[in-house]
Design an enzyme around this catalytic site. Structure first.
Site, PDB file in Angstrom:
ATOM      1  N   SER A 121       0.626  -1.326   0.170  1.00 59.27           N
ATOM      2  CA  SER A 121      -0.143  -0.314  -0.430  1.00 59.27           C
ATOM      3  C   SER A 121       0.951   1.278   0.159  1.00 59.27           C
ATOM      4  O   SER A 121       0.447   1.872   0.053  1.00 59.27           O
ATOM      5  CB  SER A 121      -0.786   0.276   1.278  1.00 59.27           C
ATOM      6  OG  SER A 121      -1.679  -1.119   1.345  1.00 59.27           O
ATOM      7  N   ASN A 192      -3.510   6.225  -1.135  1.00 61.32           N
ATOM      8  CA  ASN A 192      -3.447   6.586   0.193  1.00 61.32           C
ATOM      9  C   ASN A 192      -2.264   7.532   0.055  1.00 61.32           C
ATOM     10  O   ASN A 192      -3.034   8.093   1.428  1.00 61.32           O
ATOM     11  CB  ASN A 192      -2.317   5.132   0.404  1.00 61.32           C
ATOM     12  CG  ASN A 192      -3.213   3.872   1.031  1.00 61.32           C
ATOM     13  OD1 ASN A 192      -4.531   3.760   0.134  1.00 61.32           O
ATOM     14  ND2 ASN A 192      -3.012   2.336  -0.106  1.00 61.32           N
TER      15      ASN A 192
HETATM   16  C1  LIG Z   1      -5.448   0.312   1.878  1.00 55.24           C
HETATM   17  C2  LIG Z   1      -5.170   0.372   0.639  1.00 55.24           C
HETATM   18  O1  LIG Z   1      -4.558   0.203   0.323  1.00 55.24           O
HETATM   19  C3  LIG Z   1      -6.605   0.914  -0.953  1.00 55.24           C
HETATM   20  C4  LIG Z   1      -7.806   0.316  -0.169  1.00 55.24           C
HETATM   21  O2  LIG Z   1      -7.927  -0.239  -0.284  1.00 55.24           O
HETATM   22  S1  LIG Z   1      -8.247   1.582   0.552  1.00 55.24           S
HETATM   23  C5  LIG Z   1     -10.139   1.621   0.631  1.00 55.24           C
HETATM   24  C6  LIG Z   1     -10.880   1.696  -0.727  1.00 55.24           C
HETATM   25  N1  LIG Z   1     -12.211   1.543  -0.394  1.00 55.24           N
HETATM   26  C7  LIG Z   1     -12.927   1.663   0.201  1.00 55.24           C
HETATM   27  O3  LIG Z   1     -12.888   2.981   0.169  1.00 55.24           O
HETATM   28  C8  LIG Z   1     -14.627   0.817  -0.177  1.00 55.24           C
HETATM   29  C9  LIG Z   1     -15.361   1.851   0.542  1.00 55.24           C
HETATM   30  N2  LIG Z   1     -16.464   0.942   0.284  1.00 55.24           N
HETATM   31  C10 LIG Z   1     -17.198   0.929  -0.157  1.00 55.24           C
HETATM   32  O4  LIG Z   1     -17.413   1.250  -1.519  1.00 55.24           O
HETATM   33  C11 LIG Z   1     -18.446   0.186  -0.049  1.00 55.24           C
HETATM   34  O5  LIG Z   1     -18.737   0.507   1.599  1.00 55.24           O
HETATM   35  C12 LIG Z   1     -18.250  -1.327   0.146  1.00 55.24           C
HETATM   36  C13 LIG Z   1     -18.300  -1.772  -1.711  1.00 55.24           C
HETATM   37  C14 LIG Z   1     -17.686  -2.454   0.598  1.00 55.24           C
HETATM   38  C15 LIG Z   1     -20.280  -2.103   1.048  1.00 55.24           C
HETATM   39  O6  LIG Z   1     -20.693  -1.656   0.441  1.00 55.24           O
HETATM   40  P1  LIG Z   1     -22.410  -1.245   0.618  1.00 55.24           P
HETATM   41  O7  LIG Z   1     -23.401  -1.335  -0.887  1.00 55.24           O
HETATM   42  O8  LIG Z   1     -22.508  -0.897   1.723  1.00 55.24           O
HETATM   43  O9  LIG Z   1     -22.186  -3.142   0.798  1.00 55.24           O
HETATM   44  P2  LIG Z   1     -23.393  -4.340   0.222  1.00 55.24           P
HETATM   45  O10 LIG Z   1     -24.422  -3.386  -0.676  1.00 55.24           O
HETATM   46  O11 LIG Z   1     -23.903  -5.122   1.225  1.00 55.24           O
HETATM   47  O12 LIG Z   1     -21.843  -4.861  -1.105  1.00 55.24           O
HETATM   48  C16 LIG Z   1     -22.423  -4.408  -2.191  1.00 55.24           C
HETATM   49  C17 LIG Z   1     -21.197  -5.565  -2.778  1.00 55.24           C
HETATM   50  O13 LIG Z   1     -20.247  -5.096  -2.228  1.00 55.24           O
HETATM   51  C18 LIG Z   1     -19.346  -6.157  -2.465  1.00 55.24           C
HETATM   52  N3  LIG Z   1     -18.690  -6.793  -0.595  1.00 55.24           N
HETATM   53  C19 LIG Z   1     -18.549  -5.962   0.541  1.00 55.24           C
HETATM   54  N4  LIG Z   1     -17.784  -6.082   1.146  1.00 55.24           N
HETATM   55  C20 LIG Z   1     -17.406  -7.203   0.051  1.00 55.24           C
HETATM   56  C21 LIG Z   1     -15.956  -7.908   0.652  1.00 55.24           C
HETATM   57  N5  LIG Z   1     -15.227  -7.577   2.279  1.00 55.24           N
HETATM   58  N6  LIG Z   1     -15.636  -8.861   0.187  1.00 55.24           N
HETATM   59  C22 LIG Z   1     -16.507  -9.428  -0.924  1.00 55.24           C
HETATM   60  N7  LIG Z   1     -17.480  -8.273  -1.718  1.00 55.24           N
HETATM   61  C23 LIG Z   1     -18.004  -7.424  -0.454  1.00 55.24           C
HETATM   62  C24 LIG Z   1     -21.098  -7.297  -1.953  1.00 55.24           C
HETATM   63  O14 LIG Z   1     -21.330  -8.726  -2.458  1.00 55.24           O
HETATM   64  C25 LIG Z   1     -21.207  -6.421  -3.250  1.00 55.24           C
HETATM   65  O15 LIG Z   1     -21.378  -6.809  -4.311  1.00 55.24           O
HETATM   66  P3  LIG Z   1     -22.729  -6.359  -5.278  1.00 55.24           P
HETATM   67  O16 LIG Z   1     -22.343  -5.357  -6.120  1.00 55.24           O
HETATM   68  O17 LIG Z   1     -21.975  -7.987  -6.548  1.00 55.24           O
HETATM   69  O18 LIG Z   1     -24.250  -7.910  -4.663  1.00 55.24           O
HETATM   70  N1  LIG Z   2      -6.222  -3.976   3.773  1.00 51.26           N
HETATM   71  C1  LIG Z   2      -6.654  -3.341   2.752  1.00 51.26           C
HETATM   72  O1  LIG Z   2      -7.434  -2.547   2.361  1.00 51.26           O
HETATM   73  C2  LIG Z   2      -5.495  -2.929   1.710  1.00 51.26           C
HETATM   74  C3  LIG Z   2      -4.309  -3.663   1.950  1.00 51.26           C
HETATM   75  N2  LIG Z   2      -3.430  -3.432   0.745  1.00 51.26           N
HETATM   76  C4  LIG Z   2      -1.437  -4.087   1.113  1.00 51.26           C
HETATM   77  O2  LIG Z   2      -1.837  -5.779   0.612  1.00 51.26           O
HETATM   78  C5  LIG Z   2      -0.893  -6.170   1.881  1.00 51.26           C
HETATM   79  C6  LIG Z   2      -2.108  -7.484   2.424  1.00 51.26           C
HETATM   80  O3  LIG Z   2      -3.082  -6.738   3.692  1.00 51.26           O
HETATM   81  P1  LIG Z   2      -4.048  -7.616   3.912  1.00 51.26           P
HETATM   82  O4  LIG Z   2      -4.766  -8.226   3.544  1.00 51.26           O
HETATM   83  O5  LIG Z   2      -5.048  -6.267   4.714  1.00 51.26           O
HETATM   84  O6  LIG Z   2      -3.512  -8.544   5.592  1.00 51.26           O
HETATM   85  P2  LIG Z   2      -3.811  -9.076   6.138  1.00 51.26           P
HETATM   86  O7  LIG Z   2      -3.432  -9.193   7.538  1.00 51.26           O
HETATM   87  O8  LIG Z   2      -5.073  -9.779   5.733  1.00 51.26           O
HETATM   88  O9  LIG Z   2      -3.104 -10.355   5.579  1.00 51.26           O
HETATM   89  C7  LIG Z   2      -1.307 -10.639   5.042  1.00 51.26           C
HETATM   90  C8  LIG Z   2      -0.922 -12.021   5.300  1.00 51.26           C
HETATM   91  O10 LIG Z   2       0.440 -12.057   5.405  1.00 51.26           O
HETATM   92  C9  LIG Z   2       0.511 -13.382   5.725  1.00 51.26           C
HETATM   93  N3  LIG Z   2       1.980 -13.508   5.980  1.00 51.26           N
HETATM   94  C10 LIG Z   2       3.252 -13.239   7.366  1.00 51.26           C
HETATM   95  N4  LIG Z   2       3.922 -12.866   6.479  1.00 51.26           N
HETATM   96  C11 LIG Z   2       4.244 -14.176   5.960  1.00 51.26           C
HETATM   97  C12 LIG Z   2       5.238 -13.966   5.752  1.00 51.26           C
HETATM   98  N5  LIG Z   2       6.134 -14.495   5.918  1.00 51.26           N
HETATM   99  N6  LIG Z   2       4.299 -15.815   4.383  1.00 51.26           N
HETATM  100  C13 LIG Z   2       2.852 -15.522   3.534  1.00 51.26           C
HETATM  101  N7  LIG Z   2       2.410 -14.796   4.377  1.00 51.26           N
HETATM  102  C14 LIG Z   2       2.679 -14.006   5.040  1.00 51.26           C
HETATM  103  C15 LIG Z   2       0.081 -13.451   7.198  1.00 51.26           C
HETATM  104  O11 LIG Z   2      -0.312 -14.450   8.290  1.00 51.26           O
HETATM  105  P3  LIG Z   2      -0.448 -14.023   9.682  1.00 51.26           P
HETATM  106  O12 LIG Z   2      -2.011 -13.457   9.963  1.00 51.26           O
HETATM  107  O13 LIG Z   2      -0.264 -15.694  10.243  1.00 51.26           O
HETATM  108  O14 LIG Z   2       0.793 -13.414  10.193  1.00 51.26           O
HETATM  109  C16 LIG Z   2      -2.047 -12.719   6.487  1.00 51.26           C
HETATM  110  O15 LIG Z   2      -2.338 -14.168   5.935  1.00 51.26           O
HETATM  111  C17 LIG Z   2      -0.640  -5.262   2.479  1.00 51.26           C
HETATM  112  O16 LIG Z   2       0.947  -4.807   1.787  1.00 51.26           O
HETATM  113  C18 LIG Z   2      -1.421  -3.994   2.640  1.00 51.26           C
HETATM  114  O17 LIG Z   2      -1.247  -3.157   2.935  1.00 51.26           O
HETATM  115  C19 LIG Z   2      -3.412  -2.988  -0.029  1.00 51.26           C
HETATM  116  C20 LIG Z   2      -4.639  -2.886  -0.792  1.00 51.26           C
HETATM  117  C21 LIG Z   2      -5.566  -2.799   0.739  1.00 51.26           C
END
Ligand SMILES: CC(=O)CC(=O)SCCNC(=O)CCNC(=O)[C@H](O)C(C)(C)COP(=O)(O)OP(=O)(O)OC[C@H]1O[C@@H](n2cnc3c(N)ncnc32)[C@H](O)[C@@H]1OP(=O)(O)O
Ligand SMILES: NC(=O)C1=CN([C@@H]2O[C@H](COP(=O)(O)OP(=O)(O)OC[C@H]3O[C@@H](n4cnc5c(N)ncnc54)[C@H](OP(=O)(O)O)[C@@H]3O)[C@@H](O)[C@H]2O)C=CC1
Length: 293
Positions: A121, A192
């Site tokens: 990320s 991000n």
């Molecule tokens: C941190 C990083 O590195 C980068 C990032 O990812 S930052 C995060 C970016 N993501 C966001 O900002 C998400 C913001 N939230 C949303 O867009 C919405 O709340 C959401 C799509 C997650 C859920 O939407 P909602 O309308 O509240 O829920 P809901 O109607 O139950 O779900 C909408 C769809 O999402 C799916 N869904 C919800 N949560 C899910 C999950 N955890 N996994 C898979 N599918 C999921 C549902 O199945 C549904 O699919 P369909 O449209 O195909 O029916």
């Molecule tokens: N969460 C988010 O919204 C997003 C996350 N990302 C990025 O994706 C990556 C994963 O995030 P996320 O899935 O949320 O994290 P999670 O904590 O859900 O999953 C991480 C996984 O990696 C496993 N792991 C840790 N160490 C090892 C290893 N040495 N070998 C193999 N597997 C290992 C963990 O196992 P254990 O729990 O047993 O340690 C766990 O199953 C990160 O780099 C994150 O920044 C990118 C976009 C969105």
């Protein structure tokens, strides 16, 4: 010339690894997941099964398509099972030392021509690439959470990434029917760099007592039309991941405006990591989430 890929490896069977395996299998790729424990892998396969079933339930997929996708996904806790992969996407914990250790283990197993990508990320792609034996075949493929729903994927080249690698990654994202944007290799890329300071500011707003968890999330949902409130979204992303991203922004850009909120640090120190650990800004252990402040 582009590399034709059929076999995709996914390292880390957490929420992102599950999503990447899910969408790759739906697009017809054979997927091999790898994580440290068999329990993690079994849990991941059950999660993917549940998410595919939800898509069948709401008419987005047929049962035949779900069965075909499931038959393409395998998992193991033996790194040698990644040997036949054309590309491996690492989606393990957002911690540079963890990722480096994984590359040291995985690179000797991979085919020389295999691509290695990270779903990081925030971390420097160039620095991660330099710890591998194939910096020219290494790049960032940054999916958004939840992967099956979110349309965007950020593509990030390191300084050494070659053109065939970039093209193969772009073709892969297109095959998943997602939209690629290109980001330069700066801390936390585009999404991000903008999103996490907003979430961190929401946590400061809570820390300073400007509003409760519920007030802050309601304000941003109804006042700015965000689908989730920022604290709900922080819990969804994982508070450990949010903190790591803020630390990378703070260290990498050397600007105090990225200082992680002390309350975020405290939640992570408590092991309150959000939805994945059962408690964060909300407590998820009951029937409905309850704010923790
Ligand atoms: C941190 C990083 O590195 C980068 C990032 O990812 S930052 C995060 C970016 N993501 C966001 O900002 C998400 C913001 N939230 C949303 O867009 C919405 O709340 C959401 C799509 C997650 C859920 O939407 P909602 O309308 O509240 O829920 P809901 O109607 O139950 O779900 C909408 C769809 O999402 C799916 N869904 C919800 N949560 C899910 C999950 N955890 N996994 C898979 N599918 C999921 C549902 O199945 C549904 O699919 P369909 O449209 O195909 O029916
Ligand atoms: N969460 C988010 O919204 C997003 C996350 N990302 C990025 O994706 C990556 C994963 O995030 P996320 O899935 O949320 O994290 P999670 O904590 O859900 O999953 C991480 C996984 O990696 C496993 N792991 C840790 N160490 C090892 C290893 N040495 N070998 C193999 N597997 C290992 C963990 O196992 P254990 O729990 O047993 O340690 C766990 O199953 C990160 O780099 C994150 O920044 C990118 C976009 C969105």
């Amino acid at each position: 010339m582009s590399t034709v890929m059929k076999n995709i490896g996914v390292i880390g069977a957490g929420q992102m690894g599950c999503g990447i395996a899910h969408v790759s299998a739906l697009a017809g790729y054979k997927v091999q997941m790898y994580d440290l424990s068999k329990d993690r892998i079994e849990g991941a396969l059950a999660t993917i099964n549940g998410n595919l079933a939800r898509q069948v339930g709401n008419g987005k997929l047929s049962e035949k398509e779900r069965d075909a996708a499931l038959s393409l996904i395998s998992g193991s806790s033996d790194v040698n099972d990644l040997a036949a992969m054309d590309m491996v996407i690492e989606a393990a914990t957002e911690d540079e030392s963890v990722k480096r250790k994984i590359y040291a283990q995985v690179c000797p197993v991979l085919k020389p021509e295999a691509l290695l990508a990270t779903n990081t990320s925030s971390l420097s792609i160039t620095r991660l690439a330099s710890t591998t034996d194939r910096p020219e075949k290494f790049m960032g493929i940054h999916f958004m959470n939840p992967v099956p729903v979110m349309k965007l994927v950020e593509l990030v080249r390191g300084i050494a990434t070659d053109e065939p690698t970039f093209k193969a990654a772009k073709d892969y994202v297109t095959a998943l029917e997602k939209t690629a944007t290109v980001a330069e290799d700066f801390p936390a890329f585009i999404v991000n760099r903008i999103l996490l300071p907003m979430i961190n500011e929401a946590i400061y707003t809570l820390y300073e007592g400007v509003g409760s968890v519920e007030a802050i999330d309601t304000a941003m949902k109804l006042g700015a039309n965000h689908p989730m409130g920022p604290l709900q979204l922080a819990d969804f992303i994982g508070l450990d991941t949010c903190l790591s991203i803020m630390q990378v922004l703070h260290d990498g850009l050397a600007d105090s405006k990225y200082r992680p909120c002390p309350l975020l640090v405290k939640y992570v120190e408590a092991g309150w990591l959000g939805r994945k650990s059962g408690r964060g800004f909300y407590d998820y252990r009951g029937e409905t989430p309850v704010p923790t402040r």
